[in-house]
Write a protein that holds these residues in place. Structure first.
Motif, PDB file in Angstrom:
ATOM      1  N   SER A   4       0.266  -1.274  -0.474  1.00  0.00           N
ATOM      2  CA  SER A   4      -0.134  -0.090  -0.044  1.00  0.00           C
ATOM      3  C   SER A   4       0.756   1.346  -0.011  1.00  0.00           C
ATOM      4  O   SER A   4       0.743   2.112  -0.554  1.00  0.00           O
ATOM      5  CB  SER A   4      -1.023   0.096   1.568  1.00  0.00           C
ATOM      6  N   LYS A   5       2.405   1.682   0.986  1.00  0.00           N
ATOM      7  CA  LYS A   5       2.865   2.529   0.791  1.00  0.00           C
ATOM      8  C   LYS A   5       3.955   2.748  -0.766  1.00  0.00           C
ATOM      9  O   LYS A   5       3.901   3.713  -0.847  1.00  0.00           O
ATOM     10  CB  LYS A   5       4.134   2.164   1.738  1.00  0.00           C
ATOM     11  N   LEU A   6       4.131   1.706  -1.248  1.00  0.00           N
ATOM     12  CA  LEU A   6       4.577   1.520  -2.769  1.00  0.00           C
ATOM     13  C   LEU A   6       3.519   1.816  -3.491  1.00  0.00           C
ATOM     14  O   LEU A   6       4.146   2.724  -4.011  1.00  0.00           O
ATOM     15  CB  LEU A   6       4.773  -0.220  -2.954  1.00  0.00           C
ATOM     16  N   GLU A  11       1.969   6.291  -7.171  1.00  0.00           N
ATOM     17  CA  GLU A  11       0.427   7.110  -7.861  1.00  0.00           C
ATOM     18  C   GLU A  11       1.142   8.937  -8.017  1.00  0.00           C
ATOM     19  O   GLU A  11       0.578   8.755  -8.036  1.00  0.00           O
ATOM     20  CB  GLU A  11      -1.097   7.164  -6.974  1.00  0.00           C
ATOM     21  N   SER A  12       2.077   8.798  -6.671  1.00  0.00           N
ATOM     22  CA  SER A  12       2.306  10.175  -6.463  1.00  0.00           C
ATOM     23  C   SER A  12       2.852  10.725  -7.671  1.00  0.00           C
ATOM     24  O   SER A  12       3.313  12.001  -7.933  1.00  0.00           O
ATOM     25  CB  SER A  12       2.504  10.308  -5.260  1.00  0.00           C
ATOM     26  N   SER A  15       1.367  10.845 -14.173  1.00  0.00           N
ATOM     27  CA  SER A  15       1.533  12.588 -14.466  1.00  0.00           C
ATOM     28  C   SER A  15       0.117  12.914 -14.403  1.00  0.00           C
ATOM     29  O   SER A  15      -0.956  11.890 -14.265  1.00  0.00           O
ATOM     30  CB  SER A  15       2.227  12.488 -16.084  1.00  0.00           C
ATOM     31  N   PRO A  16      -0.867  14.033 -14.445  1.00  0.00           N
ATOM     32  CA  PRO A  16      -1.864  14.791 -14.034  1.00  0.00           C
ATOM     33  C   PRO A  16      -2.748  14.347 -14.785  1.00  0.00           C
ATOM     34  O   PRO A  16      -4.158  13.907 -14.498  1.00  0.00           O
ATOM     35  CB  PRO A  16      -1.935  16.038 -13.772  1.00  0.00           C
ATOM     36  N   ALA A  17      -2.200  14.084 -15.750  1.00  0.00           N
ATOM     37  CA  ALA A  17      -3.383  13.743 -17.011  1.00  0.00           C
ATOM     38  C   ALA A  17      -3.502  12.579 -17.162  1.00  0.00           C
ATOM     39  O   ALA A  17      -4.623  11.851 -17.892  1.00  0.00           O
ATOM     40  CB  ALA A  17      -2.908  13.863 -18.607  1.00  0.00           C
ATOM     41  N   LEU A  18      -3.017  11.133 -16.261  1.00  0.00           N
ATOM     42  CA  LEU A  18      -2.985  10.181 -16.184  1.00  0.00           C
ATOM     43  C   LEU A  18      -3.551   9.582 -14.557  1.00  0.00           C
ATOM     44  O   LEU A  18      -3.755   8.299 -14.908  1.00  0.00           O
ATOM     45  CB  LEU A  18      -1.658   9.603 -16.183  1.00  0.00           C
ATOM     46  N   HIS A  19      -3.994  10.763 -14.181  1.00  0.00           N
ATOM     47  CA  HIS A  19      -4.422  10.399 -12.732  1.00  0.00           C
ATOM     48  C   HIS A  19      -5.993   9.397 -12.896  1.00  0.00           C
ATOM     49  O   HIS A  19      -7.114  10.033 -13.443  1.00  0.00           O
ATOM     50  CB  HIS A  19      -4.245  11.795 -12.005  1.00  0.00           C
ATOM     51  N   GLY A  20      -6.216   8.439 -12.410  1.00  0.00           N
ATOM     52  CA  GLY A  20      -7.346   7.754 -12.388  1.00  0.00           C
ATOM     53  C   GLY A  20      -7.598   6.462 -13.551  1.00  0.00           C
ATOM     54  O   GLY A  20      -8.499   5.910 -13.596  1.00  0.00           O
ATOM     55  N   VAL A 155       4.989   7.076 -17.510  1.00  0.00           N
ATOM     56  CA  VAL A 155       3.993   7.823 -16.755  1.00  0.00           C
ATOM     57  C   VAL A 155       4.561   8.367 -16.225  1.00  0.00           C
ATOM     58  O   VAL A 155       3.282   8.986 -14.883  1.00  0.00           O
ATOM     59  CB  VAL A 155       2.687   6.325 -16.240  1.00  0.00           C
ATOM     60  N   ASP A 156       5.261   8.869 -15.342  1.00  0.00           N
ATOM     61  CA  ASP A 156       5.998   9.969 -14.226  1.00  0.00           C
ATOM     62  C   ASP A 156       5.288  10.885 -14.817  1.00  0.00           C
ATOM     63  O   ASP A 156       5.672  11.623 -15.740  1.00  0.00           O
ATOM     64  CB  ASP A 156       7.010   9.148 -14.536  1.00  0.00           C
ATOM     65  N   ARG A 157       5.101  12.340 -13.755  1.00  0.00           N
ATOM     66  CA  ARG A 157       5.219  13.707 -14.174  1.00  0.00           C
ATOM     67  C   ARG A 157       6.612  14.310 -14.434  1.00  0.00           C
ATOM     68  O   ARG A 157       6.158  15.147 -15.088  1.00  0.00           O
ATOM     69  CB  ARG A 157       4.492  14.256 -13.483  1.00  0.00           C
ATOM     70  N   ARG A 158       7.670  13.478 -14.289  1.00  0.00           N
ATOM     71  CA  ARG A 158       8.749  14.787 -14.074  1.00  0.00           C
ATOM     72  C   ARG A 158       9.133  14.022 -15.628  1.00  0.00           C
ATOM     73  O   ARG A 158      10.171  14.949 -16.332  1.00  0.00           O
ATOM     74  CB  ARG A 158       9.822  13.809 -13.315  1.00  0.00           C
ATOM     75  N   VAL A 159       8.426  13.335 -16.707  1.00  0.00           N
ATOM     76  CA  VAL A 159       8.942  13.660 -17.811  1.00  0.00           C
ATOM     77  C   VAL A 159       7.899  14.746 -18.357  1.00  0.00           C
ATOM     78  O   VAL A 159       7.139  13.929 -18.755  1.00  0.00           O
ATOM     79  CB  VAL A 159       9.079  11.295 -18.423  1.00  0.00           C
ATOM     80  N   GLY A 160       9.112  15.569 -19.482  1.00  0.00           N
ATOM     81  CA  GLY A 160       8.041  16.514 -19.880  1.00  0.00           C
ATOM     82  C   GLY A 160       7.826  16.075 -21.170  1.00  0.00           C
ATOM     83  O   GLY A 160       8.623  15.115 -21.718  1.00  0.00           O
ATOM     84  N   LYS A 161       7.170  17.731 -21.979  1.00  0.00           N
ATOM     85  CA  LYS A 161       6.778  17.036 -23.500  1.00  0.00           C
ATOM     86  C   LYS A 161       7.494  16.849 -24.317  1.00  0.00           C
ATOM     87  O   LYS A 161       7.766  15.951 -25.115  1.00  0.00           O
ATOM     88  CB  LYS A 161       5.521  18.009 -23.729  1.00  0.00           C
ATOM     89  N   LYS A 162       8.376  17.429 -24.328  1.00  0.00           N
ATOM     90  CA  LYS A 162       9.593  17.994 -25.147  1.00  0.00           C
ATOM     91  C   LYS A 162      10.555  16.297 -24.867  1.00  0.00           C
ATOM     92  O   LYS A 162      10.871  16.441 -25.953  1.00  0.00           O
ATOM     93  CB  LYS A 162      11.081  18.782 -24.347  1.00  0.00           C
ATOM     94  N   ARG A 163      11.001  15.657 -23.622  1.00  0.00           N
ATOM     95  CA  ARG A 163      11.922  14.958 -23.608  1.00  0.00           C
ATOM     96  C   ARG A 163      10.774  13.586 -24.273  1.00  0.00           C
ATOM     97  O   ARG A 163      11.461  13.079 -25.079  1.00  0.00           O
ATOM     98  CB  ARG A 163      11.895  14.495 -22.240  1.00  0.00           C
ATOM     99  N   MET A 164      10.108  13.726 -24.217  1.00  0.00           N
ATOM    100  CA  MET A 164       8.705  12.447 -23.959  1.00  0.00           C
ATOM    101  C   MET A 164       9.006  12.345 -25.784  1.00  0.00           C
ATOM    102  O   MET A 164       8.925  11.189 -26.825  1.00  0.00           O
ATOM    103  CB  MET A 164       7.359  12.266 -24.265  1.00  0.00           C
TER     104      MET A 164
END
Length: 189
Positions: A4-6, A11-12, A15-20, A155-164
């Motif tokens: 559960s902690k992992l 999930e934290s 990426s905001p667009a993939l939340h849920g 799926v991480d939020r730290r990977v930005g549009k340009k890098r993607m």
């Protein structure tokens, strides 16, 4: 670390667009010690990548042949690879055949990497990969040959549009599951 902690930590980083949309799920059987647990990634409530403790054998040769004979598989071949084969054969092989040899060698290498990675997909390896992902840099996760590290990084939020957008060519050589999550993330940009 407990599941559960992992899961909460993973999930934290979503990426905001993939939340849920992207979920990490796991089941285990407390009262059946011989029954292994199952872990899977779900997208829009559908299981996309299942990881279970496998006991069956992998048909290495057959799977490798399927990968080698896939007409949709595009493998870029560099001039250095062709030159290396030319040196090995001492220039006695025609130019067209050099390209075929280079492509076959690269496909065999890719097939072996894919098969060894697929054999390693299990719940225990997911927990290990997730723990590793949380402790290393995002760049290391993206450059890794580990399927799970690649997916978690995509799926991480730290990977930005340009890098993607810049990693489109690298993704062609990755496992189909990694390509799926790459396209999923790219569709949210």
């Amino acid at each position: 670390m407990s599941w559960s902690k992992l899961k909460q930590q993973l999930e934290s980083f979503l990426s905001p667009a993939l939340h849920g949309r992207v979920e990490y799920r796991a089941t285990s059987y407390r009262y059946l010690p011989g029954k292994p647990g199952i872990c899977y990634l779900a997208v829009d409530k559908k299981n996309v990548l299942n990881m279970s403790e496998t006991t069956g054998f992998i048909r290495w040769y057959q799977t490798e042949q399927e990968i080698k004979n896939d007409p949709d598989l595009q493998i870029p071949i560099s001039q250095e690879e062709i030159e290396a084969i030319r040196k090995e054969t001492k220039g006695t092989v025609p130019e067209e055949r050099l390209q075929v040899i280079a492509r076959n060698r690269k496909i065999t290498e890719l097939a072996k990497e894919l098969l060894s990675a697929q054999a390693a997909l299990s719940k225990s390896n997911f927990v290990t990969a997730a723990t590793t992902f949380l402790s290393i840099s995002i760049d290391e996760s993206l450059e890794s040959n580990d399927i799970l590290l690649n997916i978690l990084a995509l799926v991480d939020r730290r990977v930005g549009k340009k890098r993607m957008l810049n990693m489109a060519e690298k993704m062609k050589l990755k496992h189909p599951a990694v390509q799926y999550f790459y396209e999923l993330r790219r569709s949210t940009l």
